[in-house]
Design a protein around this motif. Structure first.
Motif, PDB file in Angstrom:
ATOM      1  N   LYS A   1       6.500  -3.192   5.643  1.00 49.17           N
ATOM      2  CA  LYS A   1       6.462  -2.555   4.326  1.00 49.17           C
ATOM      3  C   LYS A   1       6.974  -3.515   3.260  1.00 49.17           C
ATOM      4  CE  LYS A   1       5.602   1.231   2.032  1.00 49.17           C
ATOM      5  NZ  LYS A   1       4.272   1.825   1.988  1.00 49.17           N
TER       6      LYS A   1
ATOM      7  N   PHE B   1       5.276  -6.142  -0.612  1.00 47.22           N
ATOM      8  CA  PHE B   1       5.803  -6.469  -1.936  1.00 47.22           C
ATOM      9  C   PHE B   1       6.114  -7.949  -2.075  1.00 47.22           C
ATOM     10  CE2 PHE B   1       6.924  -2.068  -0.952  1.00 47.22           C
ATOM     11  CZ  PHE B   1       6.262  -1.422  -1.992  1.00 47.22           C
TER      12      PHE B   1
ATOM     13  N   GLN C   1       3.957 -11.605  -4.271  1.00 47.60           N
ATOM     14  CA  GLN C   1       4.789 -12.383  -5.180  1.00 47.60           C
ATOM     15  C   GLN C   1       4.768 -13.863  -4.786  1.00 47.60           C
ATOM     16  OE1 GLN C   1       6.120 -11.105  -7.912  1.00 47.60           O
ATOM     17  NE2 GLN C   1       5.306  -9.110  -7.315  1.00 47.60           N
TER      18      GLN C   1
END
Length: 168
Positions: free
Chosen positions: A156, A160, A164
């Motif tokens: 998970k 994110f 990036q």
């Protein structure tokens, strides 16, 4: 004559009082099972039901399978399910979220079924909405390692972190 009243442990909550016949009925419907902690007046501490005078009722059922006998493939698929976020299906984001939720609920349901068939009390299906908690409870009840839960968190987080890093 006073009837003996029993209590049982339901995931950390005291439940009761119940008569002995009530406890026998709970055993029949698998609400309580081998390994469930019980207590009655006169007992010093909570004890597994199979070590009390109710053991005759429990011994008609085999004990739960040990953790090595239970397949973890549904749990591992659930643990890796956040990686579906990297798949671009070219669909609306909200549709993708719904598909992801359906996949997670299906994997939890399949895992719960196997868990129950092995004689264990599976985590509530409601925990499927928070998969790492479902995986934590599952591992705790099996007295197994927490690697599937850790894998879910890492997968998970990668949703994110990786984008990036790509932008750098």
């Amino acid at each position: 004559m006073n009837q003996v009243l029993w209590f049982y442990d339901d995931g950390g909550s005291r439940v009761g009082p119940f008569t002995e016949s009530d406890i026998k009925e709970l055993l029949k419907v698998s609400k309580i099972r081998h390994g469930t902690l019980v207590w009655k007046t006169g007992m010093d501490t909570w004890a597994p039901i199979e070590t009390t005078e109710l053991k005759a009722e429990v011994t008609i059922l085999p004990p739960p399978l040990n953790k090595d006998s239970i397949s973890n493939h549904w749990a591992w698929l659930l643990a890796l399910s956040p990686l579906l976020g990297f798949v671009d299906l070219g669909i609306n984001t909200s549709v993708g979220v719904i598909i992801g939720l359906v996949v997670v609920i299906a994997l939890c349901g399949l895992d719960s079924r196997k868990f129950h068939q092995a004689g264990h009390n599976p985590p509530s299906i409601w925990w499927c909405f928070i998969p790492p908690v479902y995986l934590y409870i599952r591992s705790s009840r099996l007295k197994a390692n927490y690697l599937p839960m850790i894998a879910w968190i890492v997968c998970k987080a990668s949703l994110f972190i990786v984008p990036q890093l790509i932008r750098l």
